[in-house]
Design a protein around this motif. Structure first.
Motif, mmCIF file in Angstrom:
data_model
loop_
_atom_site.group_PDB
_atom_site.id
_atom_site.type_symbol
_atom_site.label_atom_id
_atom_site.label_comp_id
_atom_site.label_asym_id
_atom_site.label_seq_id
_atom_site.Cartn_x
_atom_site.Cartn_y
_atom_site.Cartn_z
ATOM 1 N N SER A 1 -2.821 0.079 11.044
ATOM 2 C CA SER A 1 -1.981 1.105 10.431
ATOM 3 C C SER A 1 -2.205 2.408 11.191
ATOM 4 C CB SER A 1 -2.343 1.279 8.953
ATOM 5 O OG SER A 1 -1.587 2.312 8.346
ATOM 6 N N GLY B 1 -2.925 6.199 3.385
ATOM 7 C CA GLY B 1 -2.815 5.104 4.352
ATOM 8 C C GLY B 1 -1.417 4.548 4.359
ATOM 9 N N ARG C 1 -3.849 0.202 3.956
ATOM 10 C CA ARG C 1 -4.889 0.354 4.967
ATOM 11 C C ARG C 1 -4.938 1.806 5.435
ATOM 12 N NH1 ARG C 1 -7.467 -3.080 8.874
ATOM 13 N NH2 ARG C 1 -8.115 -1.853 10.697
ATOM 14 N N ALA C 2 -6.129 2.402 5.423
ATOM 15 C CA ALA C 2 -6.286 3.757 5.944
ATOM 16 C C ALA C 2 -5.835 3.795 7.395
ATOM 17 C CB ALA C 2 -7.744 4.190 5.839
ATOM 18 N N GLU D 1 2.770 -0.094 10.419
ATOM 19 C CA GLU D 1 1.799 -1.015 9.820
ATOM 20 C C GLU D 1 2.066 -2.424 10.344
ATOM 21 O OE1 GLU D 1 0.957 -0.189 5.391
ATOM 22 O OE2 GLU D 1 3.010 0.510 5.714
#
Length: 554
Positions: free
Chosen positions: A93, A145, A151-152, A485
């Motif tokens: 990401s 995120g 997701r960060a 992402e």
């Protein structure tokens, strides 16, 4: 991009429309309004987006909040299976910035007077670029995120035209913006604004003068103190994650299109040229910038004796930087910020391309597609292309995403590149063909056109196919950045999500608010009212997407 980019922008826009139209007509791209219901859409254009409000009597429009853009699922390269929403795993990401064009608007080395013929030569919002960039950085830092994976962010990648006129001072502002620190967006005289918006003719937006001009004729407001507020020191928090830089043509040569060393004396001069729009020399310079940049030398030599000129306090910080200096500046530990030292570049004196680890199992390759011959379009040298292919092959157990400034359709400059003497130069179609020979390339992320465009590149097998993701700039409206992402759907396919984001802050500007945040809002609102505004938003299928493709590693 350069201010002579319109000819190929039209071609790029036409290509984007053709791809999107054919994809939608064939049923391979479809909107799924409910698909984002389980995603964290806050802070993205899936939730809301700035749009033009109702025009006033002169046509000026406030920026207001509009409905978010839907998610489009695109299946040109692989079909979407119904189970993927419950089985996917986030692999990477990151955020893409592009075409920030941090600009020294008071520099003598500019050609604002050709804007009636070449619109990007002057933008009414450009003096507020650093404040606008801070607002975008604040938006990125505020997001938790990726909206679809949670997701960060692994990193941020800025895909070129980080500066507008490759001046040392612009590079310093850019790096302090991304790393954090104080920026004083002023050159020349310490307290007097000496750009065309103060001293220039009625061809420009002159916000502090209670006099008519071309832009006030279209409803632009008189804002006392705006230019002096724009010059004030302000701070950037810096990105709170790793960031990487890619070369753009504006980072490489004067205004992205004039060969280096030909008229570099302009940078350190003490006058600015300002021709009336009706002056035939202005038309000749505009034409030269478009087709024969070297001929500008003769035209400017004439202006040195004939004028007309505006006063400009000379400033050594306007000196143009070289490609080597651009790379070395990323190793300055005093402004490294979240790092890494070098921001991807492997050596202070090394090549202008590199590889970096985006996330475990996902490799990034940053390319330099600029051609220093004085051409806005790009190309790639034999040595670099050979290196890129070796890296892709050497990491066959990883997914690969390549990054560049130029798109496949704007890499047409196959003339010799002074930075790579004696080497063959290859165009975008050749690069696409070479990337498709590798199984593990999944995406090519780029900028340059200032438009949103997403293009499928189908290879000989599904595993040899990839997506090209082109994102709009952060200087021209709609002033966007893009989240990317990558997910493994656990069904033999991957998904690449591409939601767009805007800067932090209120949509509707308050002309009386000359704070840092107020100026950032004005930056957006003035941009949507630019008299040279083009539709750069792209189709719905070029914006918030889920891009399906075969998992080459499954």
């Amino acid at each position: 991009m350069s201010m002579t980019r319109r000819s190929f922008l039209r071609a790029s826009a036409a290509a984007a429309g053709a791809v999107a139209a054919s994809s939608t007509a064939s049923g391979l791209a479809r909107a799924e309004p409910g698909a984002a219901s389980s995603a964290n859409t806050a802070g993205t254009t899936l939730e809301k987006v700035g749009v033009a409000g109702r025009p006033d009597k002169k046509g000026y429009r406030k920026l207001v909040q509009g409905k978010g853009w839907p998610l489009y699922v695109r299946e040109e390269l692989a079909g979407a299976k119904s189970t993927r929403d419950s089985t996917r795993t986030g692999l990477a990401s990151f955020v893409q910035l592009t075409d920030i064009h941090i600009t020294d608007v008071q520099s003598p080395a500019r050609f604002e007077y050709v804007h009636p013929l070449q619109g990007p030569a002057y933008r009414p919002q450009e003096a507020l670029g650093t404040q606008g960039a801070v607002a975008l950085i604040e938006r990125i830092n505020a997001l938790s995120g990726g909206p679809f994976t949670g997701r960060a962010f692994d990193c941020v990648v800025s895909t070129g035209d980080n500066t507008d006129n490759h001046e040392i001072v612009e590079l310093d502002w850019y790096q302090h913006l991304l790393s954090g620190g104080t920026i004083t967006p002023n050159t020349g005289h310490p307290t007097r604004f000496e750009g065309v918006q103060s001293f220039g003719s009625a061809m420009y937006y002159r916000p502090e003068l209670d006099k008519p001009d071309l832009y006030k004729d279209h409803g632009f407001p008189t804002i006392p103190g705006l230019l002096h507020a724009a010059m004030r020191s302000h701070t950037s928090p810096g990105l709170n994650m790793r960031w990487y830089s890619v070369f753009g043509n504006h980072d490489d040569q004067m205004l992205g299109t004039v060969p280096n060393d030909l008229i570099d004396w302009l940078y350190l001069g003490n006058v600015k040229f300002d021709l009336p729009g009706t002056d035939p020399t202005a038309a000749a310079i505009a034409s030269a910038l478009r087709s024969d940049p070297a001929s500008v030398v003769r035209l400017l030599a004439k202006l040195k004796t004939t004028g007309p000129t505006l006063p400009a306090t000379a400033d050594a910080r306007r000196r143009p930087f070289t490609p080597r200096e651009f790379i070395r500046s990323h190793f300055d530990r005093s402004i490294t910020g979240a790092g890494p030292v070098g921001h991807g570049f492997s050596d202070p004196d090394g090549p202008s391309w590199y590889r970096f680890q985006i996330a475990p199992g996902v490799l990034g390759i940053a390319m330099n597609t600029t051609n220093s011959l004085g051409i806005a379009d790009g190309s790639i040298s034999q040595k670099q292309l050979t290196w890129i292919e070796k890296q892709i092959s050497a990491h066959a157990d990883q997914l690969v995403i390549v990054f560049s400034h130029h798109t496949s359709t704007t890499m047409t400059a196959k003339l010799p590149n002074p930075e790579t003497p004696g080497e063959a130069q290859f165009d975008g179609s050749h690069l696409v063909a070479r990337l498709k020979t590798h199984r593990n390339v999944i995406a090519w992320v780029n900028g340059h056109t200032h438009n949103n465009e997403v293009t499928p590149h189908r290879g000989t097998t599904p595993a040899h196919s990839f997506w090209e993701i082109n994102t709009a700039s952060h200087i021209d409206f709609p002033q966007l950045a893009r989240i990317v992402e990558v997910t493994d759907n656990k069904d033999g396919t991957l998904s690449i999500f591409t939601p767009l984001i805007e800067a932090e802050g209120p949509y509707t500007a308050d002309p009386s608010d000359l704070s840092q945040k107020g100026l950032a809002s004005l930056y957006r609102e003035l941009s949507i009212n630019d008299i040279h505004l083009e539709d750069r938003i792209g189709t719905a299928a070029d914006r918030n997407c889920e891009l399906l493709l075969a998992n080459p590693l499954s």
